[in-house]
Design a protein around this motif. Structure first.
Motif, mmCIF file in Angstrom:
data_model
loop_
_atom_site.group_PDB
_atom_site.id
_atom_site.type_symbol
_atom_site.label_atom_id
_atom_site.label_comp_id
_atom_site.label_asym_id
_atom_site.label_seq_id
_atom_site.Cartn_x
_atom_site.Cartn_y
_atom_site.Cartn_z
ATOM 1 N N HIS A 62 39.933 69.929 9.112
ATOM 2 C CA HIS A 62 40.009 70.466 10.470
ATOM 3 C C HIS A 62 40.461 69.406 11.457
ATOM 4 C CE1 HIS A 62 35.974 68.645 10.207
ATOM 5 N NE2 HIS A 62 36.098 68.417 11.493
ATOM 6 N N GLN A 63 40.404 68.136 11.060
ATOM 7 C CA GLN A 63 40.826 67.055 11.947
ATOM 8 C C GLN A 63 42.316 66.741 11.827
ATOM 9 O OE1 GLN A 63 38.107 64.152 10.331
ATOM 10 N NE2 GLN A 63 36.664 64.397 12.025
ATOM 11 N N THR A 64 42.946 67.141 10.728
ATOM 12 C CA THR A 64 44.326 66.713 10.477
ATOM 13 C C THR A 64 45.322 67.852 10.313
ATOM 14 O OG1 THR A 64 44.014 66.670 8.057
ATOM 15 C CG2 THR A 64 43.446 64.676 9.285
ATOM 16 N N GLU A 159 31.510 63.799 8.213
ATOM 17 C CA GLU A 159 32.847 64.247 8.577
ATOM 18 C C GLU A 159 32.866 65.720 8.954
ATOM 19 O OE1 GLU A 159 35.607 62.408 8.832
ATOM 20 O OE2 GLU A 159 34.494 60.595 8.337
ATOM 21 N N GLN A 161 32.103 69.206 11.199
ATOM 22 C CA GLN A 161 32.156 69.512 12.627
ATOM 23 C C GLN A 161 30.759 69.414 13.245
ATOM 24 O OE1 GLN A 161 34.934 72.466 14.301
ATOM 25 N NE2 GLN A 161 35.217 73.203 12.213
ATOM 26 N N SER A 331 38.015 74.624 16.212
ATOM 27 C CA SER A 331 38.626 73.334 16.530
ATOM 28 C C SER A 331 40.105 73.395 16.131
ATOM 29 C CB SER A 331 37.924 72.199 15.787
ATOM 30 O OG SER A 331 38.529 70.956 16.059
#
Length: 491
Positions: A62-64, A159, A161, A331
């Motif tokens: 979800h971050q990348t 890592e 959310q 996100s």
């Protein structure tokens, strides 16, 4: 307990029997690893020693990566087995695929991790139907110590959310078990994952990080209870398949919510609704579903607003004054901030819930920092343990070689006295290394010269010798391999 490497060395040197059949090797904790002759060749160097394990992680989170890419890459249990088979066909023998709504990652152990990552990227491009360059932009990569640290952090929910949530550890264990079932776990990944599970248990036991995740979800339940009363009478709508949404859903269920509807743009939503024991409604029916819901959890992160101001306003009109709560766990965000302007609509982001949890109970960031420090300490100890284990096969082989030479001298010079026997023993032991060093020195190349210097320094350190180089400098067994001049300075 016997180490994997010792067992493997005995298996490698034992009589092969039927060479056309693979051999089973007994591993720690009952793990069985199939090792055929081709695998053995890949795992050893020309001298017969096993290569040091190297780890790699490649994936999308979800971050990348955007939600659409993660959705196309997501694999269920059946698809995971097929993808592991593709990796095996690509000559990757140890792999775990962690596939959740928030991340899809490939954890690898192999001698050439960079090449392994490229192979995974080829498989991902094939499975998602995207061009290779488009795939590369969505993926992150970690190697060696960074890969180990990443796997530790994922399993410890650092890592996630919602930091500290408990679901991810179960997902990691399930992914490991699936790889083990299809014989994609060797000693290297087994060692890494046993360390991972041990660390995750330690973090849960020695910190309160898990309480923070529950507190965030509990904050959402309390808000809904304050507005609508008895949770058993709250009609809950969940939009999207994100792990954070599942966390909040679990807490609402524990509070007594009985009526739950799941919808979303993903093709996997209907199947997920069955697994979560929720009613399913097509995403096209979102306006009606929104109007019937008292509380809404969004967890898609698709990059576009699933609930905009107009959609929320229409739902409020149908509700005839009844308020609606929207917990936006996406996100990026799933709910248009303009919804805040509507009377009767109450929007809470994940950051809002985290702030309320911190104010209401304790500093969860402090717990996360403690867990992160534990992860870093375990990474260091894990790397040291690998380094220590790598030295064992060389020592075993060296001792056996010395013993073979000793027996040879005794058998062929039975009448020699102590002085003669020891002289012969020294000559036999030094014959091969002396020849190799002379041959290397005779080559005259820069690389060969470096090899000679390295060997001399290793010999000095192993046997605590003080040697002098051609420039008049000295190095010894206590200088950690660095050249030391007569005045004590380091080169």
């Amino acid at each position: 307990m016997t180490s994997w490497r010792a067992v493997w060395c005995r298996s490698r040197t034992s009589p092969p029997g039927n060479r056309s059949k693979p051999r089973w090797t007994v591993l720690p904790r009952g793990l069985r690893h199939r090792c055929d002759r081709a695998d053995t060749a890949r795992m050893t160097d020309a001298a017969g020693f096993r290569e040091s394990p190297r780890y790699a992680v490649v994936g999308a989170s979800h971050q990348t990566a955007d939600a659409a890419f993660r959705d196309r890459l997501f694999v269920d249990d059946e698809g995971r087995a097929g993808m592991l088979a593709k990796l095996r066909d690509s000559d990757i023998r140890q792999a775990v695929i962690l596939s959740t709504c928030d991340r899809v990652e490939f954890h690898l152990a192999l001698s050439d991790p960079e090449q392994g990552v490229r192979m995974v990227e080829d498989v991902v491009a094939e499975c998602t139907g995207r061009r290779r360059n488009a795939v590369e932009e969505q993926l992150f990569r970690r190697y060696d110590q960074d890969a180990v640290r990443h796997i530790f952090r994922v399993a410890c929910a650092l890592e996630s959310q919602v930091v500290g949530e408990s679901q991810v550890l179960g997902q990691v264990k399930h992914a490991f078990a699936q790889s083990r079932d299809v014989e994609m776990i060797g000693a290297d990944l087994d060692t890494l994952y046993q360390a991972t599970f041990s660390l995750a248990k330690q973090v849960r036991t020695e910190t309160r990080i898990g309480e923070g995740a529950v507190t965030v979800a509990s904050a959402a339940v309390q808000i809904a209870r304050d507005l609508h009363g008895d949770p058993a009478k709250i009609r809950l709508l969940v939009i999207g398949l994100g792990d954070t949404g599942a966390l909040l859903l679990e807490q609402f269920r524990l509070a007594g919510v009985q009526e739950c509807v799941l919808t979303g743009p993903s093709r996997r939503t209907e199947r997920a609704a069955g697994r979560a024991q929720c009613h399913f409604t097509p995403f096209d029916s979102l306006p009606d579903a929104l109007a019937e819901a008292d509380a809404v959890i969004t967890a898609s992160g698709s990059g576009r607003f699933l609930v905009d101001r107009a959609l929320a306003a229409g739902a409020l009109r149908q509700r005839r004054g009844l308020p609606i709560i929207l917990f936006d766990c996406g996100s990026p965000e799933d709910v248009d901030p303009a919804v805040d302007d509507l009377d009767g609509a109450f929007r809470y982001t994940l950051a809002d819930l985290e702030r309320m949890a911190r104010e209401g109970k304790f500093g969860r960031h402090e717990q996360a920092n403690d867990a992160a420090r534990m992860v870093d300490e375990r990474v260091v100890s894990f790397q040291k343990s690998l380094a220590a284990q790598e030295g064992v096969p060389g020592l075993v082989a060296l001792r056996q070689h010395f013993e073979d030479v000793r027996r040879h001298v005794i058998e062929h010079h039975a009448n020699a006295d102590a002085e003669e026997a020891t002289r012969l023993l020294i000559n036999h032991l030094l014959h091969s290394p002396s020849k190799v060093l002379r041959d290397v020195a005779a080559q005259g190349g820069v690389a060969d010269l470096r090899d000679t210097i390295t060997v001399n320094r290793v010999v000095a350190r192993l046997f605590n010798l003080r040697l002098e180089d051609s420039a008049g400098g000295q190095f010894d067994g206590e200088s950690n391999g660095e050249g030391r001049k007569d005045d004590g300075s380091v080169e």
